[in-house]
Design a protein around this motif. Sequence first.
Motif, PDB file in Angstrom:
ATOM      1  N   ARG A  80       0.340   4.124  -2.978  1.00 28.15           N
ATOM      2  CA  ARG A  80       0.207   5.592  -2.579  1.00 28.15           C
ATOM      3  C   ARG A  80       1.102   6.226  -3.297  1.00 28.15           C
ATOM      4  O   ARG A  80       0.885   7.446  -3.382  1.00 28.15           O
ATOM      5  CB  ARG A  80       0.256   5.887  -0.872  1.00 28.15           C
ATOM      6  N   THR A 122      -4.878  -6.016  -1.191  1.00 32.81           N
ATOM      7  CA  THR A 122      -4.155  -4.692  -1.198  1.00 32.81           C
ATOM      8  C   THR A 122      -4.640  -4.247  -2.699  1.00 32.81           C
ATOM      9  O   THR A 122      -5.296  -4.920  -3.636  1.00 32.81           O
ATOM     10  CB  THR A 122      -2.815  -4.659  -1.242  1.00 32.81           C
ATOM     11  N   ASN A 166       0.570   7.473  -6.565  1.00 32.52           N
ATOM     12  CA  ASN A 166      -0.215   8.805  -6.754  1.00 32.52           C
ATOM     13  C   ASN A 166      -1.198   9.069  -7.835  1.00 32.52           C
ATOM     14  O   ASN A 166      -1.165   9.880  -8.792  1.00 32.52           O
ATOM     15  CB  ASN A 166       0.421  10.119  -6.581  1.00 32.52           C
ATOM     16  N   ASP A 167      -1.863   7.782  -8.329  1.00 37.59           N
ATOM     17  CA  ASP A 167      -2.670   7.849  -9.606  1.00 37.59           C
ATOM     18  C   ASP A 167      -1.818   7.413 -10.819  1.00 37.59           C
ATOM     19  O   ASP A 167      -2.555   7.733 -12.078  1.00 37.59           O
ATOM     20  CB  ASP A 167      -3.569   8.785  -9.260  1.00 37.59           C
ATOM     21  N   ASN A 194       0.840  -1.049   0.108  1.00 37.54           N
ATOM     22  CA  ASN A 194      -0.075  -0.024   0.030  1.00 37.54           C
ATOM     23  C   ASN A 194       0.829   1.252   0.120  1.00 37.54           C
ATOM     24  O   ASN A 194       0.461   2.235  -0.631  1.00 37.54           O
ATOM     25  CB  ASN A 194      -1.013   0.042   1.174  1.00 37.54           C
ATOM     26  N   THR A 195       2.031   1.327   0.692  1.00 35.14           N
ATOM     27  CA  THR A 195       2.910   2.260   0.580  1.00 35.14           C
ATOM     28  C   THR A 195       3.521   2.501  -1.007  1.00 35.14           C
ATOM     29  O   THR A 195       3.394   3.799  -1.390  1.00 35.14           O
ATOM     30  CB  THR A 195       4.321   2.247   1.485  1.00 35.14           C
TER      31      THR A 195
END
Length: 316
Positions: free
Chosen positions: A255, A295, A258-259, A251-252
């Motif tokens: 993230r 995830t 950033n899309d 998940n880090t």
Amino acid sequence: MRRVQGLSRPLLNARLLRSASPPIPSPAPSSSSLLRPPPSSWLSRLGANSREFLLPANGVLSSSFATAGAAAMAREAIPSFSMKELVLYQYAACPFCNKVRAFLDYNKLPYKVVEVNPISKKEIKWSEYKKVPVVVLDGKQLNDSFQIIETLQQRINPTEENSTGSAVVEEKEWCRWVDNHLVHVLAPNIYRSPSEALESFDYITTLGNFTTLERWTAKYAGAAAMYLVSKKLKKKHNITDERAALYAAANTWIRALNDRQFMGRNKPNLADLSVFGVLRPIWKLQSGMDLAKNTGIGAWYKRMETEVGESSEVKD
């Protein structure tokens, strides 16, 4: 370490392989002799090399790879005349070897593989450096996955050698994160329970280079040993819950995207290839299936499968 770009034949012909070099050392012939030293001795060596020998074999994923238009042309296979030979000495179970393979496959660099016996290491007896991966490029030896990838990337894209932009800094930081954090949460997960340890060693011994006796001994004794070792690794790396640590790492990474489609934005960079490389061996194990289910990394992983494409390994 530089951002991944499309390949250019002129650059490769002029820079990657400039001159002929001594021949690549021939791998030792397969041995059918009985296992030596005795199991207790070689098993301790296996534990000592656990950083190298943690993961199941590469090359088990199958999917329909799509490459379209100019992107496909930019990364088409390098013609055979552009280099004499690139040989990767590996353990199929090694996450760092899988990083190198992901880089080679993505860049369509043809390479041969020598599977090293993790007990005798007879295939690299000619080398003072006794870890894997080792790459021999037209007789020149390159050691360590980080240095191998960086060296090849600089030769593929020499104009980027001194780049210091924010994207390059970000790429390097995430490549270090892979080596310093992500790989350390994998072993406690694939050896989390006796059944998962046995699953992993069944995979390792099926695709690795073992004699018959070594294979059977390693499968059961190795699984038991690494189950115990994994508990020490949890403590060493301050991991309380194995799966929670694995999910948190994934998940880090998501993230941080950033899309974006990839860390390299519209195409993978070295950070993408590093993360993909170390995750690819576990993807079909229980830990990998749990990771995909719990995830958001699955969509990125599928995009990476498509971008990396089929293996460029050259088989005899």
